[in-house]
Design an enzyme around this catalytic site. Structure first.
Site, PDB file in Angstrom:
ATOM      1  N   ASP A  27       0.798  -1.241   0.000  1.00 23.56           N
ATOM      2  CA  ASP A  27       0.066  -0.090   0.020  1.00 23.56           C
ATOM      3  C   ASP A  27       0.827   1.252   0.092  1.00 23.56           C
ATOM      4  O   ASP A  27       2.013   0.945   0.253  1.00 23.56           O
ATOM      5  CB  ASP A  27      -0.819  -0.099   1.295  1.00 23.56           C
ATOM      6  N   ASP A  29      -0.047   4.968   0.793  1.00 15.94           N
ATOM      7  CA  ASP A  29      -0.288   6.012   1.925  1.00 15.94           C
ATOM      8  C   ASP A  29      -0.137   5.205   3.414  1.00 15.94           C
ATOM      9  O   ASP A  29      -1.240   4.279   3.760  1.00 15.94           O
ATOM     10  CB  ASP A  29      -1.789   6.571   1.937  1.00 15.94           C
ATOM     11  N   SER A 155      -5.089   5.726  -4.039  1.00 10.16           N
ATOM     12  CA  SER A 155      -4.702   6.997  -4.587  1.00 10.16           C
ATOM     13  C   SER A 155      -4.733   7.539  -5.918  1.00 10.16           C
ATOM     14  O   SER A 155      -4.235   6.525  -6.677  1.00 10.16           O
ATOM     15  CB  SER A 155      -3.214   7.558  -3.876  1.00 10.16           C
TER      16      SER A 155
HETATM   17 MG   LIG Z   1      -2.775   2.973   3.757  1.00  4.94          MG
END
Ligand SMILES: [Mg+2]
Length: 258
Positions: A27, A29, A155
């Site tokens: 991942d 963020d 994102s």
């Molecule tokens: Mg995250």
């Protein structure tokens, strides 16, 4: 008790090896970057603006958007529009979906998402995104050991964030918000984006590791049948990540370096 902690640390360092796995799916963020902090602050600004205006118009007390609860439970790790819908539903607020190219600042699901996006763009351009040193060191160690690396993020800014830091070359596959939109992949907690990354690398989910800091992301890793789900507890939420299905929880990925 000290021995137990030492044993747990040793088990963590041996959890992800080339023998056991072919790929590690990160991942972005909150795992590689502190953009989670920027996203949370931008979400708070746009939701507080809405909540404050509604409270004033209705003569009700203003109950702000709380990062510790509202962000964690309803927004973190979800696709942008889904995060807006989920949070609004939690407050019993109904807004129209809005047009994709509606006016800025419009009170609609898309209008709120657009406003938040503009604030995030500004923060990225201002160089506010920082990478976690421990994460990069572990990622480079995995690459050197021959594991394949992908980034899987909701994102829409993933590519520009990696390019701004000159780190795009570390990843063999990128499944981000733009790719998910284009391919109509369901967002986390559905496993689809992680499965797409495994397919892009041509590895079996059982031979791939998912690394996540969000509950929705850990659930996605569990639902996808991945070989190992590593939770990154940056918010003291070890137990919640473990309950969501993380096999191993660390405070920083640097802990996994041999
Ligand atoms: Mg995250």
């Amino acid at each position: 008790m000290g021995g137990g902690v030492a044993e747990a640390a040793a088990a963590g360092r041996e959890a992800v090896t080339r023998e056991r796995f072919d790929a590690v799916l990160f991942d972005l963020d909150g795992v590689l970057t502190d953009t989670a902090r920027i996203h949370a602050a931008c979400w708070k600004r746009v939701f507080d603006d809405l909540l404050e205006r509604r409270a004033r118009a209705r003569g009700e007390p203003f109950r702000p958007f709380e990062i510790a609860t509202d962000y964690r439970l309803h927004v973190d790790g979800r696709a942008r529009l889904e995060g807006v819908r989920t949070f609004l539903a939690s407050r019993d607020i109904e807004l129209p979906e809005g047009a994709a190219d509606g006016p800025p600042g419009e009170d609609s699901v898309r209008g709120i998402a657009r406003h938040k996006d503009a604030l995030v763009d500004r923060a990225i351009a201002a160089g506010e995104v920082a990478f976690f040193e421990g994460s990069l060191r572990w990622l480079r160690h995995l690459r050197a050991a021959g594991l394949r690396i992908a980034v899987v993020s909701a994102s829409h800014h993933c590519a520009e964030i990696l390019e701004a830091a000159d780190l795009g070359g570390l990843f063999e596959a990128r499944i981000d918000g733009q790719v998910a939109d284009a391919r109509r992949l369901a967002g986390k907690p559905a496993p689809d984006t992680y499965l797409a990354a495994a397919a892009a690398l041509d590895v079996e989910p059982a031979r791939a590791v998912v690394v996540e800091d969000a509950l929705a992301g850990v659930r996605a890793g569990r639902a996808g049948g991945f070989g190992l789900v590593v939770g990154v507890a940056r918010h003291g939420d070890r137990d919640a990540l473990a309950r969501a299905g993380a096999d191993l929880v660390v405070a920083d990925l640097g802990e996994l370096l041999p």
